[in-house]
Design an enzyme around this catalytic site. Sequence first.
Site, mmCIF file in Angstrom:
data_model
loop_
_atom_site.group_PDB
_atom_site.id
_atom_site.type_symbol
_atom_site.label_atom_id
_atom_site.label_comp_id
_atom_site.label_asym_id
_atom_site.label_seq_id
_atom_site.Cartn_x
_atom_site.Cartn_y
_atom_site.Cartn_z
ATOM 1 N N GLU B 109 0.873 -1.192 0.000
ATOM 2 C CA GLU B 109 0.000 0.000 0.000
ATOM 3 C C GLU B 109 0.902 1.231 0.000
ATOM 4 O O GLU B 109 1.804 1.342 0.840
ATOM 5 C CB GLU B 109 -0.888 -0.034 1.254
ATOM 6 C CG GLU B 109 -1.535 1.285 1.651
ATOM 7 C CD GLU B 109 -2.545 1.828 0.633
ATOM 8 O OE1 GLU B 109 -3.485 1.089 0.295
ATOM 9 O OE2 GLU B 109 -2.367 2.991 0.194
ATOM 10 N N ASP B 140 5.329 1.719 -3.090
ATOM 11 C CA ASP B 140 4.700 1.855 -4.407
ATOM 12 C C ASP B 140 4.489 0.460 -5.000
ATOM 13 O O ASP B 140 5.450 -0.280 -5.224
ATOM 14 C CB ASP B 140 5.630 2.691 -5.289
ATOM 15 C CG ASP B 140 5.133 2.805 -6.720
ATOM 16 O OD1 ASP B 140 3.977 2.415 -6.991
ATOM 17 O OD2 ASP B 140 5.901 3.285 -7.573
ATOM 18 N N ASP B 158 -6.286 -3.881 -5.628
ATOM 19 C CA ASP B 158 -7.383 -3.315 -4.833
ATOM 20 C C ASP B 158 -7.136 -1.814 -4.761
ATOM 21 O O ASP B 158 -6.768 -1.271 -3.738
ATOM 22 C CB ASP B 158 -7.334 -3.970 -3.446
ATOM 23 C CG ASP B 158 -8.438 -3.472 -2.518
ATOM 24 O OD1 ASP B 158 -9.273 -2.663 -2.958
ATOM 25 O OD2 ASP B 158 -8.434 -3.881 -1.347
ATOM 26 N N SER B 159 -7.350 -1.158 -5.894
ATOM 27 C CA SER B 159 -6.945 0.244 -6.040
ATOM 28 C C SER B 159 -8.100 1.191 -5.821
ATOM 29 O O SER B 159 -9.269 0.806 -5.820
ATOM 30 C CB SER B 159 -6.395 0.467 -7.458
ATOM 31 O OG SER B 159 -7.452 0.447 -8.391
ATOM 32 N N THR B 160 -7.758 2.472 -5.685
ATOM 33 C CA THR B 160 -8.753 3.537 -5.755
ATOM 34 C C THR B 160 -9.132 3.729 -7.225
ATOM 35 O O THR B 160 -8.666 3.009 -8.104
ATOM 36 C CB THR B 160 -8.173 4.843 -5.179
ATOM 37 O OG1 THR B 160 -6.930 5.117 -5.836
ATOM 38 C CG2 THR B 160 -7.917 4.717 -3.682
ATOM 39 N N ASP B 161 -9.979 4.727 -7.472
ATOM 40 C CA ASP B 161 -10.386 5.014 -8.839
ATOM 41 C C ASP B 161 -9.188 5.532 -9.646
ATOM 42 O O ASP B 161 -8.202 5.992 -9.073
ATOM 43 C CB ASP B 161 -11.515 6.052 -8.827
ATOM 44 C CG ASP B 161 -12.743 5.540 -8.066
ATOM 45 O OD1 ASP B 161 -13.046 4.345 -8.169
ATOM 46 O OD2 ASP B 161 -13.374 6.350 -7.360
#
Lengths: 278, 278
Positions: B109, B140, B158-161
């Site tokens: 993360e 990263d 499992d990312s953000t937008d």
Amino acid sequence: MKNAELWFTEYQSDNLSIGLRINKTIHSEVTEFQTLDIMETEQYGNLLVLDGCVMTTDKDEFVYHEMISHVPLHTHPNPKRVLVIGGGDGGAIREIIKHPSVEKAVLAEIDGRVIETSKEYFPQIASGLADPRVDVQVTDGIQYVKDHKGEFDVILVDSTDPIGPAVGLFARDFYQLVFEALTDDGLFVAQTESPFANQKLISQVNADIKSVFPQTHMYLAFIPTYPTGMWSFTMGSKKYNPLQDQQPQRVTGTKYYSSDVHKGAFALPPFVQELIKG
Amino acid sequence: MKNAELWFTEYQSDNLSIGLRINKTIHSEVTEFQTLDIMETEQYGNLLVLDGCVMTTDKDEFVYHEMISHVPLHTHPNPKRVLVIGGGDGGAIREIIKHPSVEKAVLAEIDGRVIETSKEYFPQIASGLADPRVDVQVTDGIQYVKDHKGEFDVILVDSTDPIGPAVGLFARDFYQLVFEALTDDGLFVAQTESPFANQKLISQVNADIKSVFPQTHMYLAFIPTYPTGMWSFTMGSKKYNPLQDQQPQRVTGTKYYSSDVHKGAFALPPFVQELIKG
């Protein structure tokens, strides 16, 4: 407007809302039964609102109308006579008459203004209402099923939410009347709200339908403009099972329904099964 | 407050919003990478917001975390080493370590503040992070996969937008690095936004993953607090097919995942198939 935006906000519960940016309100009236508003949205085309609740939009109506119609009509091997209770926008009728076996489709809608305004502002949804096989009745659906025993192979309860004119359509007595209006191998489907937002209602409706019909089955569809986006439909059936008796797809050009989607829609997450296990 | 209500409104696009009634803001900061807000809602318990977008809530997080984890982990016959890129709330890790075969689960993360605040305000989501099989790396994710070739059986993105820190996680070059970080029979899954709202992105991501992996498969889940409620996940796989190689369910107590839901989630409506047919 300068420095301003117009938004339609539906308070789906005390604690949850959805907002759609509006270009303009096209039509607004109070009918004999409910408030009726039609707006032009940026995201979803024209929007039909009854008593403050989103009923349908141009862009996502295909999901609801295909799934309330094609799942039961692909469960019954030879549906000839079909009744829609509610559904005044005509979307369910449009899908029903795509089935070659259908000889007669009756629309029993209590509010004639929904039918008239849909013809005017949602012509592509209401497009089937002029078909010669379609009989449009502006009437109380409960009275209609009382007066037509043993007549229908399939009945769809395409109602508004269980407030206002649709309250009586979420009751055991009504399911008994639907049972009696069906032929000996008939089946029916009702829209039954969201498993995330309406858990008590779903449990109650399921128990009521189970107490009347030999078979009860729930299925799901993604409807972005309805609360939580997860929508349920419940089938009560005298004879046919939607998975074991599933028919090959008879209609072409569907955007949501397919034989695989039919099967997959009955795969309920455990938290949904829990609601209807009683 | 008297005569007032506090609402969190996410503008999911220029034309669409979702509102959640808020009791209070619990935490608010600007991290090195993004804004981070935690609020207590009436409907969904605690809410995590990054850069103004809903990431997760106490009440519906189970859908996302079960579906991003258990579908790939029940596709691989013997997943031992698993990597999560993003996912700082820990929900995916919590589900992964329920699989008895898993020996090591790495969380990569980029924003350590997401991890720390999740441990504090979402303890039941972050509950797996202290497990001895879990290796938490504040780093990263792109650099991490570059440095760990051939090491993982399963990778979850499992990312953000695709705005802000996650832009690089929606690119062909990244999928190539993920391919190289997998074992010879490895597979990966990424969250890939909504088929109603993000059609161009889905088409592009699907084409990019197809150009790298022998097999590409999309599946869907109902997530009420994400735009439109219909969410997609895309799997790239070197060998195993999620339907033909589906494993018996290995974890108990799931609220959304089941073997039937696994199968059903791959039944894509025709309008979704159309997006990824290229």
